[in-house]
Enzyme design. Structure first.
Site, mmCIF file in Angstrom:
data_model
loop_
_atom_site.group_PDB
_atom_site.id
_atom_site.type_symbol
_atom_site.label_atom_id
_atom_site.label_comp_id
_atom_site.label_asym_id
_atom_site.label_seq_id
_atom_site.Cartn_x
_atom_site.Cartn_y
_atom_site.Cartn_z
ATOM 1 N N HIS A 96 0.833 -1.218 0.000
ATOM 2 C CA HIS A 96 0.000 0.000 0.000
ATOM 3 C C HIS A 96 0.854 1.249 0.000
ATOM 4 O O HIS A 96 2.073 1.217 0.214
ATOM 5 C CB HIS A 96 -0.943 -0.007 1.209
ATOM 6 C CG HIS A 96 -0.248 0.036 2.545
ATOM 7 N ND1 HIS A 96 0.314 1.181 3.066
ATOM 8 C CD2 HIS A 96 -0.027 -0.944 3.466
ATOM 9 C CE1 HIS A 96 0.832 0.922 4.248
ATOM 10 N NE2 HIS A 96 0.655 -0.361 4.514
ATOM 11 N N CYS A 127 3.208 -4.937 6.679
ATOM 12 C CA CYS A 127 2.786 -4.532 5.336
ATOM 13 C C CYS A 127 3.964 -3.961 4.559
ATOM 14 O O CYS A 127 4.985 -3.568 5.126
ATOM 15 C CB CYS A 127 1.669 -3.502 5.417
ATOM 16 S SG CYS A 127 0.055 -4.191 5.895
#
Length: 248
Positions: free
Chosen positions: A208, A224
């Protein structure tokens, strides 16, 4: 009767002449000085026009209430840039991203077929494998110590300006450290997931964007894979749901 009339007329003439002489002399005599009231807001003072120290005001100004006292203007030499410019918020200097982490085409010998994403968490690079032994390389932020992981997944979802719902374990972990997370953050520039998100399998991990681009190139996340917003938008357009992602 005439004897008394002439003396009276003579006396009257003498008195009239004396009065006339006195009036003429007074006309040219020095007048006492004019004492000006210290209250410079008195209306009559405004009629003195260009007298020293008096500034003529126009009729429109006279209709406004006048202040009795005025603050003395600062000399021009004291008007520094700090005085003239409005107060600005204090800016915190952020380290600049190392150019090595900007997108670029590189030689890349890989056993993976073109279109595969390979993420090297040791060097903090993401490779989009291309043909002819090349790859498009991006800098990324990866899991901080204790949050490293490796594996192979497929992209199962793609989201534009995704919303963020922190996992319950993250909320509890951060609360224990005195940092309280919201349970929901709508998509937007303040959202920590940034402009795009690619969801990996059934895990809680995503590739992301980030609103903290200066963290790219470091071990900074809870697992992440972070990218600059510009870079994740570029990658988003190049891959599809079902793309294989290999994390090493």
């Amino acid at each position: 009767m005439k004897r008394f009339l002439f003396p009276l007329l003579g006396a009257a003439a003498v008195l009239a002449a004396a009065a006339t002489s006195s009036s003429a002399n007074d006309r040219y005599a020095d007048r006492p000085p004019v004492v000006v009231s210290p209250d410079l807001s008195a209306p009559w003072v405004l009629q003195l026009g260009h007298a020293p120290g008096i500034v003529r005001q126009n009729r429109q100004d006279l209709q406004k209430p006048q202040r009795r006292y005025h603050r003395q203007a600062q000399p021009a030499r004291l008007h520094t840039a700090a005085m003239q410019a409005p107060a600005k918020k204090r800016m915190i200097a952020r380290p600049q991203i190392n150019p090595i982490y900007l997108p670029q085409e590189v030689a890349y010998d890989s056993p993976h077929k073109p279109g595969t994403i390979v993420i090297d968490t040791r060097e903090n690079f993401l490779y989009l494998v291309e043909t002819n032994g090349k790859a498009r390389r991006y800098g990324v932020g990866t899991g901080k110590p204790g949050f490293e992981w490796a594996g192979k997944h497929k992209i199962t979802q793609k989201r534009v300006w995704p919303e963020w719902r922190p996992p319950a374990e993250m909320i509890s972990r951060e609360a224990a450290n005195g940092r309280y997370l919201p349970t929901y953050v709508a998509g937007g520039v303040e959202n920590p997931l940034g402009a795009r998100a690619l969801y990996l399998g059934s895990t809680l991990y995503r590739i992301h964007g980030t609103n903290q681009p200066w963290t790219i190139g470091g071990a900074v996340s809870s697992g992440c894979i972070r990218m600059r917003n510009e870079d994740v938008v570029d990658l988003y357009e190049r891959v599809n749901v079902g793309t294989t992602v290999v994390v090493i």
